[in-house]
Enzyme design. Sequence first.
Site, mmCIF file in Angstrom:
data_model
loop_
_atom_site.group_PDB
_atom_site.id
_atom_site.type_symbol
_atom_site.label_atom_id
_atom_site.label_comp_id
_atom_site.label_asym_id
_atom_site.label_seq_id
_atom_site.Cartn_x
_atom_site.Cartn_y
_atom_site.Cartn_z
ATOM 1 N N HIS A 214 0.790 -1.227 0.000
ATOM 2 C CA HIS A 214 0.000 0.000 0.000
ATOM 3 C C HIS A 214 0.831 1.291 0.000
ATOM 4 C CE1 HIS A 214 1.046 -0.294 4.232
ATOM 5 N NE2 HIS A 214 0.788 0.984 4.326
HETATM 6 C C1 UD1 Z 1 -1.732 5.335 6.386
HETATM 7 C C2 UD1 Z 1 -0.359 5.719 6.960
HETATM 8 C C3 UD1 Z 1 0.628 4.594 6.697
HETATM 9 C C4 UD1 Z 1 0.102 3.268 7.194
HETATM 10 C C5 UD1 Z 1 -1.263 3.004 6.570
HETATM 11 C C6 UD1 Z 1 -1.833 1.685 7.031
HETATM 12 C C7 UD1 Z 1 0.172 8.139 6.883
HETATM 13 C C8 UD1 Z 1 1.014 9.153 6.236
HETATM 14 N N1 UD1 Z 1 0.180 6.911 6.322
HETATM 15 O O1 UD1 Z 1 -1.588 5.298 4.988
HETATM 16 O O2 UD1 Z 1 1.836 4.877 7.372
HETATM 17 O O3 UD1 Z 1 1.003 2.240 6.831
HETATM 18 O O4 UD1 Z 1 -2.120 4.084 6.919
HETATM 19 O O5 UD1 Z 1 -3.071 1.417 6.512
HETATM 20 O O6 UD1 Z 1 -0.477 8.434 7.868
HETATM 21 N N2 UD1 Z 1 -9.324 4.875 2.985
HETATM 22 C C9 UD1 Z 1 -10.492 4.183 3.070
HETATM 23 N N3 UD1 Z 1 -10.946 3.837 4.304
HETATM 24 C C10 UD1 Z 1 -10.286 4.166 5.437
HETATM 25 C C11 UD1 Z 1 -9.074 4.889 5.325
HETATM 26 C C12 UD1 Z 1 -8.609 5.218 4.095
HETATM 27 O O7 UD1 Z 1 -11.129 3.857 2.082
HETATM 28 O O8 UD1 Z 1 -10.744 3.805 6.522
HETATM 29 C C13 UD1 Z 1 -8.805 5.213 1.639
HETATM 30 C C14 UD1 Z 1 -9.038 6.632 1.252
HETATM 31 O O9 UD1 Z 1 -9.427 6.666 -0.078
HETATM 32 C C15 UD1 Z 1 -7.679 7.269 1.384
HETATM 33 C C16 UD1 Z 1 -6.730 6.113 1.165
HETATM 34 O O10 UD1 Z 1 -7.425 4.962 1.615
HETATM 35 O O11 UD1 Z 1 -7.486 8.303 0.470
HETATM 36 C C17 UD1 Z 1 -5.452 6.272 1.935
HETATM 37 O O12 UD1 Z 1 -5.704 6.486 3.347
HETATM 38 P P1 UD1 Z 1 -4.749 7.426 4.249
HETATM 39 O O13 UD1 Z 1 -5.163 7.361 5.649
HETATM 40 O O14 UD1 Z 1 -4.614 8.748 3.608
HETATM 41 O O15 UD1 Z 1 -3.313 6.780 4.110
HETATM 42 P P2 UD1 Z 1 -2.861 5.264 4.040
HETATM 43 O O16 UD1 Z 1 -2.369 5.025 2.651
HETATM 44 O O17 UD1 Z 1 -3.905 4.342 4.572
#
Ligand code: UD1
Length: 379
Positions: A214
């Site tokens: 991811h």
């Molecule tokens: C975040 C952390 C990363 C960790 C990862 C684990 C930061 C900078 N990154 O990255 O270190 O390894 O979490 O999962 O904080 N989304 C959903 N549902 C959710 C959350 C997110 O659909 O509950 C989707 C959204 O479209 C979002 C994307 O996932 O844009 C990324 O989520 P985000 O929290 O921005 O960062 P991660 O890539 O999950």
Amino acid sequence: MYQLICVVGARPNFMKIAPIVEAIKNETKSICVKLVHTGQHYDANMKHQFFVQLGIPEPDIDLGVGSGSHAVQTAEVMQRFEPVLDEHQADAVLVVGDVNSTIACALVASKKHIPVIHVEAGLRSYDRAMPEEINRVLTDQIADLLYTTERNAQANLMREGVAPERIRFVGNVMIDTLKKHVRQATPAADTLANIAGGAAIVSAGQKFALLTMHRPSNVDDEQTLRGLIETVVQASERLPIVFPVHPRTQARMEQFGLQKLISEANIVTTGPLGYMELLGLMSKATLVLTDSGGIQEETTALGVPCITLRENTERPITVEQGTNTIVGANSALILQTLDEVLAKGGKQGRQPELWDGQAAVRIAKDLEQWFEKVYMPSP
Ligand code: UD1
């Protein structure tokens, strides 16, 4: 009572905070914990399952921040967190790991002169293109008390000018959670039976590899993600691959039209899994392919070979003492390492120092003494 605000935001925080909250409750008399969930991760399978499975109390405060660009997400957490500190008269704020919620809450607290405690301090990949590296460096600079998981971390912190008396090597709270739950983990066969195509792996008694991916550096660029997926497809000719897909990766695979490649290969996919399901799969996997930080450590604790799809790691002990091999996104190297693991069984590894299931207890006891020192009435 000392009021300690503990912060969680994203999936990798939940397994770190669970043992800390429990140990503070069991081991200390003078600390009252308030749990704040920023809402960085909000989907049931990115959040709710973890609270239930790990027995984390419902958050006292839910900031409901959700997704956004790094700036928007960080700013939103900061704005919503500030009034919480006033309302609850916090004596200290404890943050874990390296996600956006970690730095956001640490920064708010430090500007209000409330001491910041950072658990999992001092890890460095020395790769500033990684958003988590920025979060780690900045959080450690403003933290008053820094708990580390491995000895390398102390040297990193001291190079950055952190006073040694602020640093405590206590071990790994995430491994506390693993040790507590590993025996009750959902059997891999049960999880596979619930995944389309997974039952066939069970009925054939086949070995399998587990894949998670991811990191923005792997999944956001089309060429890189396509290359990795093509490599994984080739790897699946050796053994079936089980792939729980993170929402970010799912979105990019759809955007770049990579679904078909996966669906035609010996790969079974599912949405994000709960902690107990992933732990069960990890324990039974022949090997794990990942770009996660936490999984590098969990596989070392489990003695399962890990092939890390990154150019570097902030957790070098998993390579020096554990089962981890860093291969980056180089297709030939990934397949060569995989073949070596399949032929020879992979690195054996050993348990790193203080990864003994007691890190949170050490933190709780130390914290109680620290509070007394910091808030001791002046004579
Ligand atoms: C975040 C952390 C990363 C960790 C990862 C684990 C930061 C900078 N990154 O990255 O270190 O390894 O979490 O999962 O904080 N989304 C959903 N549902 C959710 C959350 C997110 O659909 O509950 C989707 C959204 O479209 C979002 C994307 O996932 O844009 C990324 O989520 P985000 O929290 O921005 O960062 P991660 O890539 O999950």
